[in-house]
Design an enzyme around this catalytic site. Structure first.
Site, PDB file in Angstrom:
ATOM      1  N   ALA A  27      12.253  25.609  33.171  1.00  0.00           N
ATOM      2  CA  ALA A  27      12.445  24.807  34.373  1.00  0.00           C
ATOM      3  C   ALA A  27      11.971  25.548  35.636  1.00  0.00           C
ATOM      4  CB  ALA A  27      13.920  24.428  34.481  1.00  0.00           C
ATOM      5  N   GLY A  33      10.520  28.522  35.887  1.00  0.00           N
ATOM      6  CA  GLY A  33       9.224  29.176  35.694  1.00  0.00           C
ATOM      7  C   GLY A  33       8.067  28.223  35.984  1.00  0.00           C
ATOM      8  N   ASN A  90      19.854  34.488  37.240  1.00  0.00           N
ATOM      9  CA  ASN A  90      21.281  34.600  37.531  1.00  0.00           C
ATOM     10  C   ASN A  90      21.859  35.676  36.620  1.00  0.00           C
ATOM     11  OD1 ASN A  90      21.492  32.607  39.472  1.00  0.00           O
ATOM     12  ND2 ASN A  90      21.835  30.975  37.979  1.00  0.00           N
ATOM     13  N   ALA A 114      15.919  23.467  39.237  1.00  0.00           N
ATOM     14  CA  ALA A 114      14.845  22.910  38.411  1.00  0.00           C
ATOM     15  C   ALA A 114      15.416  22.418  37.103  1.00  0.00           C
ATOM     16  CB  ALA A 114      13.805  23.995  38.144  1.00  0.00           C
ATOM     17  N   LYS A 156      26.153  35.620  44.264  1.00  0.00           N
ATOM     18  CA  LYS A 156      25.689  34.488  43.442  1.00  0.00           C
ATOM     19  C   LYS A 156      26.394  34.528  42.083  1.00  0.00           C
ATOM     20  CE  LYS A 156      22.101  31.373  42.630  1.00  0.00           C
ATOM     21  NZ  LYS A 156      20.891  31.313  41.838  1.00  0.00           N
ATOM     22  N   ASN A 193      28.505  31.530  40.108  1.00  0.00           N
ATOM     23  CA  ASN A 193      28.332  31.128  38.710  1.00  0.00           C
ATOM     24  C   ASN A 193      29.580  31.440  37.863  1.00  0.00           C
ATOM     25  OD1 ASN A 193      25.011  32.329  39.114  1.00  0.00           O
ATOM     26  ND2 ASN A 193      25.608  30.192  39.060  1.00  0.00           N
ATOM     27  N   ASN A 215      30.598  27.519  37.766  1.00  0.00           N
ATOM     28  CA  ASN A 215      29.924  27.179  36.503  1.00  0.00           C
ATOM     29  C   ASN A 215      30.897  27.266  35.344  1.00  0.00           C
ATOM     30  OD1 ASN A 215      27.548  27.112  37.944  1.00  0.00           O
ATOM     31  ND2 ASN A 215      26.382  28.104  36.342  1.00  0.00           N
ATOM     32  N   SER A 256      24.935  24.226  36.009  1.00  0.00           N
ATOM     33  CA  SER A 256      24.036  24.393  34.850  1.00  0.00           C
ATOM     34  C   SER A 256      24.767  24.796  33.567  1.00  0.00           C
ATOM     35  CB  SER A 256      22.949  25.411  35.175  1.00  0.00           C
ATOM     36  OG  SER A 256      23.544  26.641  35.510  1.00  0.00           O
ATOM     37  N   GLU A 263      25.028  31.571  29.817  1.00  0.00           N
ATOM     38  CA  GLU A 263      24.801  32.948  30.295  1.00  0.00           C
ATOM     39  C   GLU A 263      26.126  33.673  30.577  1.00  0.00           C
ATOM     40  OE1 GLU A 263      21.979  31.683  33.517  1.00  0.00           O
ATOM     41  OE2 GLU A 263      20.618  33.111  32.580  1.00  0.00           O
TER      42      GLU A 263
HETATM   43  P1  NAD Z   1      15.025  27.529  31.023  1.00  0.00           P
HETATM   44  O1  NAD Z   1      15.880  27.620  29.800  1.00  0.00           O
HETATM   45  O2  NAD Z   1      14.580  26.206  31.499  1.00  0.00           O
HETATM   46  O3  NAD Z   1      13.709  28.412  30.815  1.00  0.00           O
HETATM   47  C1  NAD Z   1      13.694  29.631  30.151  1.00  0.00           C
HETATM   48  C2  NAD Z   1      12.400  29.682  29.343  1.00  0.00           C
HETATM   49  O4  NAD Z   1      12.214  30.972  28.842  1.00  0.00           O
HETATM   50  C3  NAD Z   1      12.413  28.712  28.153  1.00  0.00           C
HETATM   51  O5  NAD Z   1      11.308  27.839  28.225  1.00  0.00           O
HETATM   52  C4  NAD Z   1      12.316  29.649  26.932  1.00  0.00           C
HETATM   53  O6  NAD Z   1      11.541  29.071  25.885  1.00  0.00           O
HETATM   54  C5  NAD Z   1      11.662  30.871  27.543  1.00  0.00           C
HETATM   55  N1  NAD Z   1      11.938  32.138  26.850  1.00  0.00           N
HETATM   56  C6  NAD Z   1      13.129  32.758  26.744  1.00  0.00           C
HETATM   57  N2  NAD Z   1      12.993  33.939  26.082  1.00  0.00           N
HETATM   58  C7  NAD Z   1      11.664  34.053  25.779  1.00  0.00           C
HETATM   59  C8  NAD Z   1      10.874  35.029  25.092  1.00  0.00           C
HETATM   60  N3  NAD Z   1      11.419  36.153  24.605  1.00  0.00           N
HETATM   61  N4  NAD Z   1       9.539  34.815  24.957  1.00  0.00           N
HETATM   62  C9  NAD Z   1       8.983  33.710  25.463  1.00  0.00           C
HETATM   63  N5  NAD Z   1       9.668  32.729  26.111  1.00  0.00           N
HETATM   64  C10 NAD Z   1      10.994  32.903  26.260  1.00  0.00           C
HETATM   65  O7  NAD Z   1      15.823  28.330  32.150  1.00  0.00           O
HETATM   66  P2  NAD Z   1      15.791  28.083  33.751  1.00  0.00           P
HETATM   67  O8  NAD Z   1      16.695  26.950  34.069  1.00  0.00           O
HETATM   68  O9  NAD Z   1      14.404  28.073  34.209  1.00  0.00           O
HETATM   69  O10 NAD Z   1      16.535  29.385  34.256  1.00  0.00           O
HETATM   70  C11 NAD Z   1      15.925  30.679  34.262  1.00  0.00           C
HETATM   71  C12 NAD Z   1      16.859  31.640  35.005  1.00  0.00           C
HETATM   72  O11 NAD Z   1      16.987  31.206  36.370  1.00  0.00           O
HETATM   73  C13 NAD Z   1      18.308  31.674  34.467  1.00  0.00           C
HETATM   74  O12 NAD Z   1      18.844  32.953  34.660  1.00  0.00           O
HETATM   75  C14 NAD Z   1      19.046  30.676  35.362  1.00  0.00           C
HETATM   76  O13 NAD Z   1      20.441  30.923  35.446  1.00  0.00           O
HETATM   77  C15 NAD Z   1      18.361  30.968  36.695  1.00  0.00           C
HETATM   78  N6  NAD Z   1      18.409  29.859  37.636  1.00  0.00           N
HETATM   79  C16 NAD Z   1      18.106  28.578  37.227  1.00  0.00           C
HETATM   80  C17 NAD Z   1      18.138  27.545  38.164  1.00  0.00           C
HETATM   81  C18 NAD Z   1      17.786  26.141  37.763  1.00  0.00           C
HETATM   82  O14 NAD Z   1      17.996  25.223  38.586  1.00  0.00           O
HETATM   83  N7  NAD Z   1      17.227  25.876  36.585  1.00  0.00           N
HETATM   84  C19 NAD Z   1      18.486  27.825  39.498  1.00  0.00           C
HETATM   85  C20 NAD Z   1      18.755  29.144  39.890  1.00  0.00           C
HETATM   86  C21 NAD Z   1      18.707  30.153  38.935  1.00  0.00           C
END
Ligand code: NAD
Length: 315
Positions: free
Chosen positions: A10, A12, A103, A129, A185, A189, A193, A256, A268
């Site tokens: 999301a 990324g 996070n 995201a 932060k 969480n 959370n 989340s 997490e």
């Molecule tokens: P997500 O689960 O959508 O994405 C993580 C991605 O990493 C997945 O697509 C997974 O396939 C990939 N992945 C994990 N380990 C891997 C590996 N070893 N090799 C290759 N790919 C790998 O997670 P997200 O929601 O994007 O969150 C990422 C971080 O950001 C988390 O720590 C989350 O708490 C933090 N965060 C998320 C949000 C949000 O709104 N989504 C907001 C703030 C912070």
């Protein structure tokens, strides 16, 4: 700049999209086959603050990427960080800046096993995201993406990353104290959370409960006690009023971790309340509220998985 996104779920995809749109050469890395296939075949379909776009993007599994990068943003979940670092070692040069906005607690220590401290940049983001389908994501925000160099001598490197993000509309901001921001932060969480996930409610429902003040006080006190051993001063009352301000703004949301449980994904929790419980014990004091919350979240992960398996058998 040549930028890689290690973990292109999301957040990324959102960061990768805006960094590419801003003129950088971006490569997404992930191990999710359906997502990789969808982006290769149809491009990334993304909605940013309501505006839809579809763009071709480079994507591959870490082991397929035969290249090195100027900057690597890590966007796995906390539990995927170590294996991601292991699988992207070959993409990191002597001067590659590795930026971590996950996070949770303890990530700089994990990254430092793979990257010299001078090249580590830690931070937090308040952008949000989600993934709607493989290759289809949404990304929302305006707020600051705060970063700071892990090595005090490397402020200029962090400021270059701030500029890289700011030039692409990501509102990069240099943080004078990223440790404090990260711990604060983690308190958000570790309270909202975790409690919403356990009680199956929105943030405002938890905060309206007669037990809210009691629970917030004990959880935040446990975070603050451990933070102090790392030189971070979290004032308990100030942190609780900060949490209440957030609850007023986003109270109708299910955070989340609630969504992770609902979708059968691991949470997490071990990098939030779980870290506080474990490291407090190692330092000779206890964090019983964080310990119990961690155990209950894991119990709930198990229960929901067993229920899902039973439903799959009877379907
Ligand atoms: P997500 O689960 O959508 O994405 C993580 C991605 O990493 C997945 O697509 C997974 O396939 C990939 N992945 C994990 N380990 C891997 C590996 N070893 N090799 C290759 N790919 C790998 O997670 P997200 O929601 O994007 O969150 C990422 C971080 O950001 C988390 O720590 C989350 O708490 C933090 N965060 C998320 C949000 C949000 O709104 N989504 C907001 C703030 C912070």
């Amino acid at each position: 700049m040549k930028v890689a996104i290690a973990g292109s779920g999301a957040l990324g995809c959102g960061f990768g999209y805006l960094l590419q749109k801003g003129g950088n050469e971006v490569t997404l890395m992930d191990y999710w086959d359906a997502h990789i296939e969808a982006i290769r075949e149809n491009g990334l379909h993304i909605k940013v603050n309501g505006e839809e776009d579809n763009v071709p993007m480079e994507i591959g599994k870490p082991e397929e990427i035969d290249d090195t990068f100027d900057v690597v943003f890590i966007f796995t979940k906390s539990m995927g960080l170590r294996s991601m670092m292991e699988s992207i070692k070959h993409t990191i040069k002597e001067d590659t800046q590795v930026v971590c906005l996950l996070n949770g607690l303890g990530h700089a220590k994990t990254i430092s096993q793979y990257v010299p401290r001078k090249n580590i940049i830690m931070g937090t983001t308040v952008w949000t995201a989600g993934i709607d389908a493989p290759g289809v994501t949404h990304f929302m925000g305006q707020g600051p993406v705060e970063v700071q160099n892990s090595d005090p001598a490397q402020e200029a490197a962090a400021r270059r990353v701030v500029k890289l993000m700011a030039d692409c509309g990501l509102n990069g901001v240099y943080s004078e104290d990223v440790h404090f921001t990260t711990w604060r932060k983690a308190c958000v969480n570790g309270t909202m959370n975790a409690l919403c996930a356990l009680l199956d409610t929105t943030i405002s429902e938890v905060f309206a409960s007669s037990q809210a003040d009691f629970l917030l006080h004990h959880i935040v006190t446990e975070f603050a006690r451990l933070a102090e051993t790392e030189g971070v001063k979290l004032d308990v009352e100030e942190t609780i009023s900060y949490l209440k301000q957030i609850a007023e703004k986003v109270g109708s949301h299910y955070p989340s971790m609630h969504q992770d449980l609902a979708n059968g994904r691991p949470t997490e929790i071990d990098f939030l309340n779980g870290t506080v419980a474990r490291e407090s014990k190692e330092k000779g004091f206890t964090a019983p509220y964080c310990e119990l919350i961690t155990q209950l979240i894991h119990a709930k992960e198990d229960i929901l998985n067993i229920q899902r398996q039973k439903e799959a058998v009877t379907a």
